[in-house]
Design an enzyme around this catalytic site. Sequence first.
Site, mmCIF file in Angstrom:
data_model
loop_
_atom_site.group_PDB
_atom_site.id
_atom_site.type_symbol
_atom_site.label_atom_id
_atom_site.label_comp_id
_atom_site.label_asym_id
_atom_site.label_seq_id
_atom_site.Cartn_x
_atom_site.Cartn_y
_atom_site.Cartn_z
ATOM 1 N N ARG A 125 36.516 42.344 39.822
ATOM 2 C CA ARG A 125 37.174 42.356 41.123
ATOM 3 C C ARG A 125 38.649 41.984 41.034
ATOM 4 O O ARG A 125 39.472 42.514 41.764
ATOM 5 C CB ARG A 125 36.445 41.394 42.049
ATOM 6 C CG ARG A 125 36.977 41.409 43.450
ATOM 7 C CD ARG A 125 36.729 40.101 44.130
ATOM 8 N NE ARG A 125 35.359 39.946 44.576
ATOM 9 C CZ ARG A 125 34.871 38.769 44.970
ATOM 10 N NH1 ARG A 125 35.617 37.687 44.943
ATOM 11 N NH2 ARG A 125 33.636 38.676 45.384
ATOM 12 N N TYR A 126 38.957 41.019 40.181
ATOM 13 C CA TYR A 126 40.346 40.601 39.973
ATOM 14 C C TYR A 126 40.770 41.117 38.603
ATOM 15 O O TYR A 126 39.961 41.118 37.675
ATOM 16 C CB TYR A 126 40.453 39.075 39.977
ATOM 17 C CG TYR A 126 39.982 38.408 41.249
ATOM 18 C CD1 TYR A 126 40.715 38.497 42.420
ATOM 19 C CD2 TYR A 126 38.796 37.677 41.265
ATOM 20 C CE1 TYR A 126 40.286 37.857 43.576
ATOM 21 C CE2 TYR A 126 38.359 37.033 42.422
ATOM 22 C CZ TYR A 126 39.111 37.127 43.576
ATOM 23 O OH TYR A 126 38.681 36.497 44.719
ATOM 24 N N ARG A 129 39.981 38.739 35.565
ATOM 25 C CA ARG A 129 38.695 38.047 35.497
ATOM 26 C C ARG A 129 37.538 39.040 35.585
ATOM 27 O O ARG A 129 37.582 39.946 36.420
ATOM 28 C CB ARG A 129 38.556 37.062 36.656
ATOM 29 C CG ARG A 129 39.305 35.769 36.462
ATOM 30 C CD ARG A 129 39.670 35.114 37.780
ATOM 31 N NE ARG A 129 40.889 35.683 38.340
ATOM 32 C CZ ARG A 129 41.407 35.348 39.519
ATOM 33 N NH1 ARG A 129 40.801 34.472 40.294
ATOM 34 N NH2 ARG A 129 42.524 35.903 39.925
ATOM 35 N N CYS A 138 16.539 31.863 37.759
ATOM 36 C CA CYS A 138 17.065 30.516 37.966
ATOM 37 C C CYS A 138 15.875 29.573 38.041
ATOM 38 O O CYS A 138 14.798 29.963 38.471
ATOM 39 C CB CYS A 138 17.827 30.425 39.286
ATOM 40 S SG CYS A 138 19.425 31.242 39.258
ATOM 41 N N CYS A 142 17.640 29.158 45.221
ATOM 42 C CA CYS A 142 18.333 28.600 46.378
ATOM 43 C C CYS A 142 18.132 29.565 47.537
ATOM 44 O O CYS A 142 18.407 30.759 47.404
ATOM 45 C CB CYS A 142 19.825 28.462 46.105
ATOM 46 S SG CYS A 142 20.204 27.551 44.608
ATOM 47 N N CYS A 145 21.063 31.830 48.364
ATOM 48 C CA CYS A 145 21.616 32.614 47.247
ATOM 49 C C CYS A 145 22.280 33.893 47.747
ATOM 50 O O CYS A 145 21.726 34.609 48.573
ATOM 51 C CB CYS A 145 20.496 32.975 46.279
ATOM 52 S SG CYS A 145 21.061 33.968 44.871
ATOM 53 N N ARG A 147 22.808 36.389 45.836
ATOM 54 C CA ARG A 147 22.223 37.523 45.110
ATOM 55 C C ARG A 147 20.711 37.564 45.304
ATOM 56 O O ARG A 147 19.980 38.004 44.420
ATOM 57 C CB ARG A 147 22.583 37.451 43.621
ATOM 58 C CG ARG A 147 24.068 37.561 43.380
ATOM 59 C CD ARG A 147 24.449 38.003 41.972
ATOM 60 N NE ARG A 147 25.898 38.014 41.864
ATOM 61 C CZ ARG A 147 26.611 37.104 41.169
ATOM 62 N NH1 ARG A 147 26.010 36.176 40.475
ATOM 63 N NH2 ARG A 147 27.931 37.169 41.140
ATOM 64 N N ASP A 306 28.252 33.172 52.499
ATOM 65 C CA ASP A 306 28.451 34.617 52.612
ATOM 66 C C ASP A 306 27.475 35.208 53.636
ATOM 67 O O ASP A 306 26.412 34.647 53.898
ATOM 68 C CB ASP A 306 28.237 35.289 51.249
ATOM 69 C CG ASP A 306 29.318 34.915 50.253
ATOM 70 O OD1 ASP A 306 30.443 34.611 50.681
ATOM 71 O OD2 ASP A 306 29.031 34.929 49.035
ATOM 72 N N ASP A 343 34.668 34.246 51.163
ATOM 73 C CA ASP A 343 34.689 35.394 50.254
ATOM 74 C C ASP A 343 34.557 36.638 51.135
ATOM 75 O O ASP A 343 33.531 36.836 51.787
ATOM 76 C CB ASP A 343 33.528 35.284 49.255
ATOM 77 C CG ASP A 343 33.918 35.767 47.876
ATOM 78 O OD1 ASP A 343 34.848 36.598 47.785
ATOM 79 O OD2 ASP A 343 33.286 35.332 46.893
ATOM 80 N N LYS A 350 38.409 36.044 47.592
ATOM 81 C CA LYS A 350 38.330 34.730 48.228
ATOM 82 C C LYS A 350 39.639 34.417 48.951
ATOM 83 O O LYS A 350 40.714 34.628 48.402
ATOM 84 C CB LYS A 350 38.065 33.667 47.162
ATOM 85 C CG LYS A 350 36.733 33.855 46.430
ATOM 86 C CD LYS A 350 36.592 32.866 45.305
ATOM 87 C CE LYS A 350 35.305 33.027 44.523
ATOM 88 N NZ LYS A 350 35.237 34.252 43.704
HETATM 89 C C1 LIG Z 1 34.682 34.220 42.535
HETATM 90 C C2 LIG Z 1 34.830 35.322 41.584
HETATM 91 C C3 LIG Z 1 35.697 35.197 40.485
HETATM 92 C C4 LIG Z 1 36.459 33.931 40.170
HETATM 93 O O1 LIG Z 1 37.332 33.526 41.151
HETATM 94 P P1 LIG Z 1 38.210 32.210 40.935
HETATM 95 O O2 LIG Z 1 38.921 32.074 42.227
HETATM 96 O O3 LIG Z 1 39.105 32.463 39.771
HETATM 97 O O4 LIG Z 1 37.260 31.073 40.662
HETATM 98 C C5 LIG Z 1 35.829 36.276 39.665
HETATM 99 N N1 LIG Z 1 35.157 37.428 39.875
HETATM 100 C C6 LIG Z 1 34.319 37.565 40.905
HETATM 101 C C7 LIG Z 1 33.611 38.860 41.087
HETATM 102 C C8 LIG Z 1 34.114 36.516 41.790
HETATM 103 O O5 LIG Z 1 33.263 36.645 42.807
#
Ligand SMILES: *Cc1c(COP(=O)(O)O)cnc(C)c1O
Length: 383
Positions: A125-126, A129, A138, A142, A145, A147, A306, A343, A350
């Site tokens: 998504r980012y 990352r 798990c 939860c 959850c 998911r 969420d 989110d 986020k």
């Molecule tokens: C939350 C999340 C992250 C990490 O976000 P940070 O703000 O860096 O903790 C990375 N990828 C996805 C898909 C996420 O949902």
Amino acid sequence: MNILHAAAQDGDSPDGLRKKFFSHVPGRLWNDWRWQMRSRVRTIEQLSQYMPLSHEQQEQLSFVTAKYPLSITPYYLCLMNTVDPDDPIKRQAVPDTQETALCSFGDEDPLAEAELSPVPGLVHRYPDRALIITSNICPVHCRHCNRKRQWRQGPWIQTDTALAPMLDYIKNTPQIRDVILSGGDPLTFATGRLERIISALRNIAHVEIIRIGTRYPVTLPQRITVELCSMLTKYGPIWVNTHFNHPRELTPEATAACQRLLRAGMPVNNQCVLLRGVNDTLEVQEALCRGLLKINVRPYYLFHTDDVQGTEHLRTPVEAGIAIMAGLRGTVSGLGLPTYVVDLPGGGGKVPLQPDYLISGSDSEYVFRNHKGKICRYRNPAG
Ligand SMILES: *Cc1c(COP(=O)(O)O)cnc(C)c1O
């Protein structure tokens, strides 16, 4: 009946519940995470041995678990006051008829993780990352959850064949500096298998940090063995994100698990989810944030729940979170203040939320409201 009566007396003592329910289990087994996994409560019938459930309630809850299965470790069960219908630990793990009754609200995959997966199992998504969904297993399911859509498929763990394209994708995407192992819980993997995945990631030069998102320290702290920690310590920097939601989860066992991770060189951060009837008051959040600081765990995020189908009864208005953040500011060490985030649906990412401290701003002056509500002016230097 005897057991229930006894539980009422020992309701808020985990040791008391352990004595009532699991006195026949030797410490050697109790402290063995595999025994805890094998001995999870998986059915409503089993659950009814530990808490009062009428025949009708059992039938209704079985209907819920047909859609959203149940899983509770003996350890986590003992944190509950099983006879209190509003117990905050129960609310997180014991199924609720509202999960199906309110199922017209929310989406199965509000964060559009499936769409943001360039290869199955990896969410990107980012730019910097990537997140790997390692399994859907798990120790505790939860009820909040995000998911929970994946529980129906029956338990699975990513095979080497499924992981290979994910690792290739990361290898071929040099922008990725941070890989998050998420799940299901990645610590469900046997330590040897987890080591193979982590070392494969470590062999990719552009992967700077590895994160492990795990609730084991909270729901099955016995998993955080010396063996696991000494394996992880070889592949740092590794950051562990865990998920305490209530101060009663900060037990001696959970504390010891966090200490083992910390001593092995892994910073432990907490991602709390704001949950109605669990931790949606200032008092509980204050105790949680202070309690986390005392065990060297940094409150990282407070997530607004969420918009996930089957969780509506646990969701609060956004204002509840903002009010809590307003209360925490000024009364809890800055180190103990999480960032409150929503989110956004569709993979929007986020977004941080906080009370409005800025009233107005101009070239010459800014006007703020402080945590006590006092209005303060601040001269703005010329640009
Ligand atoms: C939350 C999340 C992250 C990490 O976000 P940070 O703000 O860096 O903790 C990375 N990828 C996805 C898909 C996420 O949902």
